[in-house]
Design an enzyme around this catalytic site. Structure first.
Site, PDB file in Angstrom:
ATOM      1  N   HIS A  29      36.232  39.960  45.442  1.00  0.00           N
ATOM      2  CA  HIS A  29      35.412  38.774  45.693  1.00  0.00           C
ATOM      3  C   HIS A  29      34.379  38.655  44.568  1.00  0.00           C
ATOM      4  CE1 HIS A  29      33.554  35.602  48.002  1.00  0.00           C
ATOM      5  NE2 HIS A  29      32.376  36.159  47.780  1.00  0.00           N
ATOM      6  N   GLY A  61      46.311  34.279  38.563  1.00  0.00           N
ATOM      7  CA  GLY A  61      46.705  35.660  38.758  1.00  0.00           C
ATOM      8  C   GLY A  61      46.261  36.620  37.669  1.00  0.00           C
TER       9      GLY A  61
HETATM   10  C1  GAR Z   1      38.788  35.685  40.895  1.00  0.00           C
HETATM   11  O1  GAR Z   1      37.539  35.428  40.311  1.00  0.00           O
HETATM   12  C2  GAR Z   1      38.605  36.260  42.291  1.00  0.00           C
HETATM   13  O2  GAR Z   1      37.499  37.118  42.405  1.00  0.00           O
HETATM   14  C3  GAR Z   1      38.389  35.006  43.091  1.00  0.00           C
HETATM   15  O3  GAR Z   1      39.314  34.087  42.569  1.00  0.00           O
HETATM   16  C4  GAR Z   1      39.529  34.376  41.191  1.00  0.00           C
HETATM   17  C5  GAR Z   1      41.014  34.489  40.951  1.00  0.00           C
HETATM   18  O4  GAR Z   1      41.305  34.599  39.598  1.00  0.00           O
HETATM   19  N1  GAR Z   1      38.614  35.253  44.484  1.00  0.00           N
HETATM   20  C6  GAR Z   1      37.956  34.622  45.448  1.00  0.00           C
HETATM   21  O5  GAR Z   1      37.123  33.768  45.257  1.00  0.00           O
HETATM   22  C7  GAR Z   1      38.347  35.053  46.850  1.00  0.00           C
HETATM   23  N2  GAR Z   1      37.462  34.507  47.816  1.00  0.00           N
HETATM   24  P1  GAR Z   1      42.719  35.145  39.114  1.00  0.00           P
HETATM   25  O6  GAR Z   1      43.782  34.316  39.857  1.00  0.00           O
HETATM   26  O7  GAR Z   1      42.728  34.875  37.646  1.00  0.00           O
HETATM   27  O8  GAR Z   1      42.794  36.591  39.449  1.00  0.00           O
END
Ligand code: GAR
Length: 196
Positions: A110, A13
């Site tokens: 994304h 998150g």
């Molecule tokens: C982030 O890099 C986001 O862009 C990616 O997951 C990560 C979450 O990190 N999302 C995807 O790949 C969606 N298809 P976080 O939990 O530290 O924000």
């Protein structure tokens, strides 16, 4: 009127934290819920520590029945009555039945320069293709995966010797800049695209 924002996460998150932290002062929105498909998602505890109400709907309890999972998730979301839904590292594919009522009000981040590299393993695919740059995209969510109108992009040069994780780390820094900027504009009703 202040907009109410719910954020959906699946993991740590870090984007959610940046969004929550940004919604202070004269920002047009406030976070009213952080929800996850994984009760163990580290981001839930982080949200709670920031005083944000949280909810978890474990998708594993709805094995094979995606609409039932989505109905349970939607009912948690409804309790918080958000105006805007932000996906921030939410790793479940959502069906058209969930997405359609939110169209125009649901954002996603994304980790690629869409329309390139929809889906998973975006950084590995950019490296494999020899792309000179990578980046991230914030877009409106439509029923097609990683496909809606683009609200903002941030570009990151690929460095010689980059690995999947070094590139992911640099892109994530830009995600943390881009998503709060886009959300603030969006909450003010401004859909003009941001390019960083
Ligand atoms: C982030 O890099 C986001 O862009 C990616 O997951 C990560 C979450 O990190 N999302 C995807 O790949 C969606 N298809 P976080 O939990 O530290 O924000």
């Amino acid at each position: 009127m202040t907009k109410r924002v719910a954020i959906l996460i699946s993991g740590g998150g870090s984007n959610m934290i940046r969004l929550v932290e940004s919604m202070t002062g004269d920002h047009p929105a406030r976070c009213v819920l952080v929800a996850s498909n994984d009760p163990a998602a580290a981001g839930l505890a982080r949200a709670a520590a920031m005083g944000i109400p949280t909810a978890a709907v474990d998708h594993r309890a709805y094995k094979g029945d995606r609409p039932a999972f989505e109905a349970a998730l939607q009912s948690e979301i409804d309790k918080a009555a958000p105006d805007i839904l932000c996906l921030a590292g939410f790793m479940r594919v959502l069906t058209a039945g969930f997405v359609q009522p939110w169209e125009g009000r649901m954002l996603n981040i994304h980790p690629s320069l869409l329309p390139k590299y929809k889906g998973l393993h975006t950084h590995a695919r950019a490296l494999e293709a020899g792309d000179p740059e990578a980046g991230c995209t914030v877009h409106l969510v439509t029923p097609a995966l990683d496909d809606g109108p683009i609200l903002g992009q941030a570009r990151v040069p690929v460095q010689p010797g980059d690995t999947e994780s070094s590139l992911a780390a640099r892109v994530l820094e830009q995600e943390h800049r881009l998503y709060p900027m886009v959300l603030e504009r969006f909450a003010r009703g401004d859909r003009e695209r941001i390019d960083l």
